[in-house]
Design a protein around this motif. Structure first.
Motif, short mmCIF file in Angstrom:
data_model
loop_
_atom_site.label_atom_id
_atom_site.label_comp_id
_atom_site.label_asym_id
_atom_site.label_seq_id
_atom_site.Cartn_x
_atom_site.Cartn_y
_atom_site.Cartn_z
N VAL A 194 0.71 -1.24 -0.02
CA VAL A 194 0.02 0.11 0.07
C VAL A 194 0.95 1.33 0.00
CG1 VAL A 194 -1.49 1.34 1.27
CG2 VAL A 194 -2.08 -0.99 1.00
N TRP A 195 1.73 1.30 0.71
CA TRP A 195 2.81 2.51 0.86
C TRP A 195 4.03 2.20 -0.18
CZ3 TRP A 195 0.75 6.16 3.22
CH2 TRP A 195 0.10 5.91 4.60
N ALA A 196 4.04 3.04 -1.28
CA ALA A 196 5.02 3.10 -2.16
C ALA A 196 6.22 2.91 -1.77
CB ALA A 196 4.57 4.21 -3.16
N ARG A 197 6.85 2.65 -2.61
CA ARG A 197 8.49 2.72 -2.50
C ARG A 197 9.12 3.51 -3.37
NH1 ARG A 197 10.24 0.98 2.38
NH2 ARG A 197 8.72 -0.68 3.26
N PRO A 198 10.38 4.52 -3.10
CA PRO A 198 10.64 4.82 -1.72
C PRO A 198 9.41 5.38 -0.88
CG PRO A 198 11.56 6.22 -3.15
CD PRO A 198 10.75 5.23 -4.07
N LEU A 199 9.70 5.36 0.38
CA LEU A 199 8.73 5.82 1.44
C LEU A 199 8.66 7.34 0.96
CD1 LEU A 199 7.99 4.24 3.93
CD2 LEU A 199 9.73 5.62 5.12
N VAL A 240 -2.97 17.52 -1.45
CA VAL A 240 -3.16 16.49 -2.38
C VAL A 240 -2.26 15.40 -2.05
CG1 VAL A 240 -4.01 15.36 -4.42
CG2 VAL A 240 -5.07 17.67 -3.62
N ALA A 241 -0.91 16.09 -2.35
CA ALA A 241 0.28 14.92 -2.03
C ALA A 241 0.42 14.50 -0.85
CB ALA A 241 1.41 15.99 -2.53
N LEU A 242 -0.11 15.26 0.20
CA LEU A 242 -0.09 14.61 1.57
C LEU A 242 -0.95 13.45 1.82
CD1 LEU A 242 -0.40 17.95 3.68
CD2 LEU A 242 1.73 16.51 3.56
N SER A 243 -1.75 13.25 0.86
CA SER A 243 -2.66 11.95 1.07
C SER A 243 -1.84 10.68 0.85
CB SER A 243 -4.17 11.89 0.05
OG SER A 243 -3.49 11.90 -1.05
N LYS A 244 -0.76 10.71 0.21
CA LYS A 244 0.07 9.87 -0.22
C LYS A 244 1.46 9.70 0.70
CE LYS A 244 -1.08 9.41 -5.02
NZ LYS A 244 -1.53 10.86 -5.25
N THR A 245 1.44 10.39 1.74
CA THR A 245 2.67 10.86 2.37
C THR A 245 2.79 9.93 3.69
OG1 THR A 245 3.08 12.64 1.66
CG2 THR A 245 3.99 12.52 3.81
N ARG A 246 3.72 9.19 3.88
CA ARG A 246 3.96 8.30 5.20
C ARG A 246 4.35 9.16 6.62
NH1 ARG A 246 2.48 5.57 8.20
NH2 ARG A 246 3.01 3.35 8.78
N ILE A 247 5.11 10.19 6.38
CA ILE A 247 5.62 10.84 7.58
C ILE A 247 5.75 12.52 7.00
CG2 ILE A 247 7.32 11.17 9.23
CD1 ILE A 247 8.50 8.63 8.41
N TYR A 248 5.19 13.09 8.01
CA TYR A 248 5.40 14.58 7.87
C TYR A 248 6.48 15.14 9.12
CZ TYR A 248 4.78 19.72 6.99
OH TYR A 248 5.24 20.65 6.88
N PHE A 249 7.39 15.54 8.53
CA PHE A 249 8.69 16.06 9.63
C PHE A 249 8.43 17.62 9.74
CE2 PHE A 249 10.72 12.28 7.63
CZ PHE A 249 11.01 11.48 8.94
N ALA A 250 7.71 17.80 10.90
CA ALA A 250 7.56 19.27 11.33
C ALA A 250 8.81 19.53 12.08
CB ALA A 250 6.45 19.28 12.25
N ILE A 251 9.16 21.06 12.29
CA ILE A 251 10.26 21.37 12.77
C ILE A 251 10.22 22.49 13.83
CG2 ILE A 251 11.12 22.98 11.04
CD1 ILE A 251 14.00 22.42 11.54
N SER A 260 -2.47 17.40 8.93
CA SER A 260 -2.59 15.92 9.81
C SER A 260 -3.89 15.51 9.42
CB SER A 260 -2.42 16.56 11.19
OG SER A 260 -2.95 15.42 11.92
N ALA A 261 -4.80 16.43 9.22
CA ALA A 261 -6.20 16.00 9.00
C ALA A 261 -6.43 15.47 7.58
CB ALA A 261 -7.28 17.23 9.24
N THR A 262 -5.48 15.67 6.52
CA THR A 262 -5.62 15.20 5.40
C THR A 262 -5.17 13.71 5.14
OG1 THR A 262 -3.32 15.86 4.80
CG2 THR A 262 -4.88 17.27 4.26
N ASN A 263 -4.64 13.23 6.19
CA ASN A 263 -4.33 11.81 6.04
C ASN A 263 -3.97 10.91 7.44
OD1 ASN A 263 -3.00 9.39 5.74
ND2 ASN A 263 -1.36 10.31 4.30
N SER A 264 -5.24 10.40 7.72
CA SER A 264 -5.07 9.69 9.15
C SER A 264 -3.83 8.83 9.33
CB SER A 264 -6.24 9.22 9.42
OG SER A 264 -6.57 8.18 8.63
N ARG A 265 -3.37 8.17 8.24
CA ARG A 265 -2.18 7.34 8.46
C ARG A 265 -0.97 7.89 8.36
NH1 ARG A 265 -3.65 2.53 4.45
NH2 ARG A 265 -4.05 4.25 2.99
N MET A 266 -0.73 9.13 7.91
CA MET A 266 0.38 9.81 8.02
C MET A 266 0.70 10.07 9.47
SD MET A 266 1.23 13.52 6.05
CE MET A 266 -0.01 14.31 6.91
N ARG A 267 2.02 10.10 9.80
CA ARG A 267 2.65 10.27 11.07
C ARG A 267 3.34 11.65 10.98
NH1 ARG A 267 5.89 5.58 14.41
NH2 ARG A 267 3.94 4.36 13.25
#
Ligand code: ZN
Length: 296
Positions: A20-25, A69-80, A93-100
């Motif tokens: 389900v999660w594309a490679r690369p991450l 939109v791109a966030l929906s395919k994202t696995r991790i969001y690195f905030a700073i 965060s609300a765009t994708n419940s599976r994104m960390r």
């Protein structure tokens, strides 16, 4: 038979779940320098997108619809911990419940946004600063020792999402830490022999952590993201003259009319240092030598 068939189906299910999660991450970062950090730790195993586009001001950025939109395919969001996240991170965060969402600034003690001067005569001119002392400086990516902390947070995040590649991530991480140690030593070497507390004047005060790491002090022109008032400008002119400051450092993302006026008034010049350059390590070396030249 039924049991075997069931296990087979289960296997296929597990296999597709892995796919389900594309490679690369696919991961997102807030600003360009983070892309450098995440690619160092993730190597070929990650595909990094940057939220705040080059040239944009990270203090007030607004994501493009395409990015949301791109966030929906994202696995991790690195905030700073930059200002734009205060407004947007919840929506991101609300765009994708599976994104960390990973806070790479975790474990870093922030300093106040405005360097406060300790000279007696300044206090009456710059008393405004005191009222803003509670505001934290977000520019933690400009200090190699603090980037070591961020690298650790990045490592933990990619390993927890992609444990199968743990050993690769850990190797990359160790190489990156070595790079940071070497860079840190080199930057220290650039300022060796300089007295502690040497001051450089910068329009937008992005270099507080850098200054702390290498025994320098930044004198900000901007106050709270605003151009200085005439009285403040007068004060800065006098102050720069007293200290023999001839260079006002500016960054490409923020307009800096007052810096030009100030440079003219002190018979000096403006010089560009970019806190958001993509080639992070090489950029810090360049910035260090520019500061070194300006400080005497
Ligand atoms: Zn900034």
């Amino acid at each position: 038979m039924r049991k075997i068939l069931f296990s087979g189906i289960l296997l296929i299910f597990l296999f597709t779940a892995q796919m389900v999660w594309a490679r690369p991450l696919k991961v997102f970062v807030s600003i360009v320098p983070q892309k450098y950090f995440v690619e160092k730790v993730g190597g070929d195993l990650v595909d990094v997108s940057v939220m705040v586009q080059p040239g944009a001001n990270p203090h007030n950025y607004e994501p493009k619809p395409k990015q949301m939109v791109a966030l929906s395919k994202t696995r991790i969001y690195f905030a700073i911990g930059i200002t734009f996240e205060e407004v947007w991170l919840e929506r991101i965060s609300a765009t994708n419940s599976r994104m960390r969402i990973v806070h790479t600034e975790a474990g870093i003690e922030k300093i106040p946004m405005l360097a406060h001067h300790h000279h007696e005569e300044e206090s009456e001119h710059r008393h405004d600063e005191d009222m803003h002392h509670g505001i934290e400086d977000p520019h933690i990516w400009l200090s190699p020792p603090l980037v070591m902390v961020q690298a650790r947070n990045i490592l933990q995040a990619v390993v927890s999402v992609d444990p199968l590649n743990r050993s690769q991530y850990e190797k990359n991480y160790r190489d990156f830490i070595m790079e940071l140690v070497v860079l840190d030593e080199e930057l220290r070497g650039i300022f060796v022999g300089k007295k502690e507390g040497l001051e450089f004047m910068v329009f937008h005060p992005a270099w507080g952590y850098f200054a702390n790491a290498y025994g320098l002090e930044q004198v900000p022109v901007q106050i709270e993201g605003k151009e200085p008032k005439p009285a403040e400008l007068q004060f800065l002119i006098q102050y720069a003259k007293e200290l023999g400051i001839k260079v006002i450092f500016v960054q490409p993302q923020i307009s800096h009319q007052a810096a030009q006026a100030l440079a003219k008034a002190i018979g000096g010049q403006i010089a560009i240092v970019d806190p958001l350059a993509p080639d992070w390590g090489a950029n810090l070396r360049q910035v260090a030598s520019k500061f070194r030249t300006a400080i005497r």
